[in-house]
Design an enzyme around this catalytic site. Structure first.
Site, PDB file in Angstrom:
ATOM      1  CG  ASP A 184      -1.921  -1.123   1.204  1.00 48.58           C
ATOM      2  OD1 ASP A 184      -2.711  -1.204   0.246  1.00 48.58           O
ATOM      3  OD2 ASP A 184      -1.906  -1.947   2.134  1.00 48.58           O
ATOM      4  CG  PHE A 185       5.416   2.196  -1.336  1.00 48.89           C
ATOM      5  CD1 PHE A 185       5.755   2.349  -0.001  1.00 48.89           C
ATOM      6  CD2 PHE A 185       6.365   2.517  -2.290  1.00 48.89           C
ATOM      7  CE1 PHE A 185       7.006   2.815   0.372  1.00 48.89           C
ATOM      8  CE2 PHE A 185       7.618   2.982  -1.933  1.00 48.89           C
ATOM      9  CZ  PHE A 185       7.934   3.129  -0.593  1.00 48.89           C
TER      10      PHE A 185
END
Length: 648
Positions: A545-546
């Protein structure tokens, strides 16, 4: 490291050749069928009786010197067997050398390499050992069929070579030396070390798991000697030896896979392989052809290597942190060889009672499967519960596990199986993520996609620890709890301290298109984000979930050297190396989340150069395909996001 591996190879080669030479010697003396297993009993007896003493001995001297002394003892035992001493007594002398050798050969690894490389170092050690087992078993069987004295002479030569190579190992400083060296003091020290390790959940799991594995491996060797003539109708010394070599090939393969897929943080991945060992043994018991036996024994070995290598590394690290790696390996040897003594002894009694080899193999497989199942159940059912002293003091009372699961606060997220809440205690803010289980459907969906499901809060706890180890600012853990044996219904929670005085990069950069920031500040932020991404990806971590909303900027820090904390590590993956597809997904997500903040092409190129640490010209030419994939990934995410906004 090379000298350690070579010395281990030569010593293990001789160990395994000697076993089959000793079995052939007993057969030539018309010894009864129940007597060869007693060779293993005489061997492991030394490990059990000397366990309180060899650990302190290994920690009191440079471990390379200890390994040389131990190989000298093995040489004396093999030479005594060649000279005509009773094989059981001679093999016991070799066992004394092996008991002295083991704490040093494994303990030296935690002194030579960093914790992050420990599973890989163990894999190399096991790989060296497995190749030696393969060659030693085959060579011992073939040489013994040709000439038993010749086989024993070759073993003596191998021990001499191993002792010579030990001289090339550097003399490292001693760790955890024992101050008092009387027998009583050493026994007390061993008891204290054992109690310390057994109180630690990870160390206890490792001790029980490796003990069951090596008890299984030792019994399997002797089982093959009786099972091959009964099931395959082949009556020689070399076939059981060759089949032991097949198991060794499998172990080498499994060990290599463990180095690739398992770290200390993901050691739980080894458990399914342990269960499969028992299952394949049950199938093997009913096999009557040599090719099918080879396939099954390869699978048994592969599962064994995948299972035992991470557990060895886990114990070495926990031992290195507490009682000393030499002490820890000595305790491990005690439990492993006690398991060997009991399991081989039980097998010997069954054979003496007249049980057929095929029935013994079936019962043995069932016993191993039951033991692995109980170990897995105990690991998953283990309850962990800890709170920081600061949070306990702020709460002013003890809060039970069930209270945390029902905790109330300001809801930030509430999805199936997980809630995120904010609460205050003692004037300080905290966040708690409460997991109630993902369900078998989610587990199956992830497995079909080629990844492990996130089963609870432990994944984020491990990820936080890894980032802290890498020097990346992140959340600070204030509490953790986990319980339940069913992975689909495991309950857990993670409490972290609120990071005050921060703002997410998403909020910070929202107005940049209309109100551009200071150029030097923007450059510093881009370079800091690139540095974080580079460090994570080079050390086997991908966020999943960068997005820029998961970077928090600390306002109080200087603009020229911005401090960023990475948050929301719930789905992070930890490996030895980050696969290409996960690099693309992380970088694509990061670029997508920054598409509307007014970045220029120069800004993007600045990130690329910093992330890769090399000139742009060669980077864009040699990695054009990779960065096109990143761009496509970002574009797909952006298109999906726009569609979602339009449809509400």
């Amino acid at each position: 490291m090379l000298a350690v591996l070579l010395a281990q190879f030569l010593s293990a080669l001789a160990d395994n050749a000697l076993l089959f030479a000793a079995i052939a010697l007993l057969k030539s003396q018309q010894a009864p069928a129940w007597m060869p297993p007693l060779l293993q009993e005489s061997f492991v007896l030394a490990f059990i009786l000397l366990a309180p003493f060899v650990g302190p001995f290994a920690d009191a001297l440079p471990k390379g010197r200890v390994m040389m002394i131990a190989n000298g003892l093995k040489l004396v035992g093999s030479a005594a067997m060649l000279a005509g001493l009773n094989p059981l007594l001679a093999y016991n002398l070799v066992g004394i050398g092996a008991a002295t050798y083991s704490p040093a050969k494994y303990g030296i690894l935690s002194e030579l390499v960093e914790p992050s490389a420990l599973v890989k170092a163990n894999s190399l050690m096991e790989g060296s050992t497995i190749v030696a087992i393969l060659l030693g078993a085959v060579a011992g069987g073939l040489l013994a069929d040709w000439s038993i004295p010749g086989a024993l002479a070759a073993v003596c030569a191998a021990y001499c070579a191993a002792a010579a190579v030990n001289l090339a190992i550097p003399a490292l400083p001693t760790e955890h030396p024992v101050q008092r060296r009387t027998p009583t003091a050493l026994l007390q020290d061993f008891y204290a070390a054992s109690a310390c390790l057994l109180r630690n959940g990870d160390a206890r799991f490792s001790l029980l798991g490796t003990s069951l594995f090596w008890g299984t491996g030792s019994t399997l060797r002797f089982l093959l000697v009786a099972w091959v003539p009964a099931a395959l109708l082949i009556d020689d010394t070399s076939t059981p030896a060759n089949l032991s070599g097949v198991v060794a090939i499998g172990i080498a393969t499994g060990a290599a896979a463990a180095a690739r897929w398992v770290t200390l943080a993901t050691v739980y991945r080894a458990l399914p392989a342990g269960l499969l060992i028992g299952l394949w043994l049950l199938v093997l018991a009913q096999t009557t052809t040599l090719p099918a036996s080879c396939v099954l024994l390869t699978l048994i070995g592969a599962c064994g290597g995948f299972f035992v290598v991470p557990l060895n590394a886990l114990l070495q690290e926990r031992g290195h942190e507490s009682v000393g790696s030499g002490h820890a390996i000595a305790v491990q040897n005690f439990f492993e060889n006690l398991s060997m003594l009991l399991m081989v002894g039980l097998y010997s009694l069954l054979m003496r009672a007249g049980l057929s080899a095929v029935d013994a193999a079936g019962g043995f497989g069932g016993l191993v499967l039951l033991g692995m199942a109980l170990l897995a159940w105990a690991r998953y059912a283990q309850t962990e519960f800890q709170l920081s002293p600061a949070l306990t003091s702020a709460l002013g009372r003890d809060v039970a596990f069930d209270e945390w699961l029902a905790w109330r606060g300001q809801a930030f997220r509430d999805v199936a199986g997980r809630r995120t809440l904010r609460f205050e205690a003692g004037g300080k803010g905290y966040f708690i993520k409460i997991h109630s289980g993902v369900g078998w459907k989610e587990i199956g969906k992830n497995l079909l996609s080629g990844r492990w499901a996130v089963l609870g809060a432990d994944n984020e706890r491990r990820a936080i620890a890894r980032l802290q180890q890498l020097g990346i600012d992140t959340m600070r853990i204030a509490g953790f709890g986990s319980r339940g044996w069913n992975p689909a219904r495991r309950q857990s929670f993670l409490i972290t301290e609120e990071l005050t005085g921060t703002v997410s990069l998403e909020d910070l950069c929202r107005d940049w298109p209309t109100q551009p920031p200071d150029v030097s500040f923007k450059r510093a932020l881009i370079e800091r984000v690139a540095d974080i991404a580079k460090t994570l990806h080079e050390h086997g971590v991908n966020h999943r979930d960068f997005y820029i909303c998961h970077f928090l900027w600390h306002r109080a820090e200087a603009a020229q050297t911005p401090k960023l904390s990475v948050i929301d590590l719930h789905r992070a993956q930890l490996r030895g190396r980050t696969p290409r597809r996960w690099l693309v997904k992380d970088l694509g997500a990061l670029y997508f989340s920054a598409m509307d903040i007014g970045l220029t092409r120069r800004d993007v190129l600045r990130f690329l150069r910093r992330y890769r640490g090399r000139p742009l010209r060669g980077l864009l030419r040699e990695e054009a395909g990779f960065w096109r994939d990143v761009q496509r990934r970002a574009n797909r995410l952006y298109a999906a996001w726009q569609l979602l906004k339009q449809t509400g």
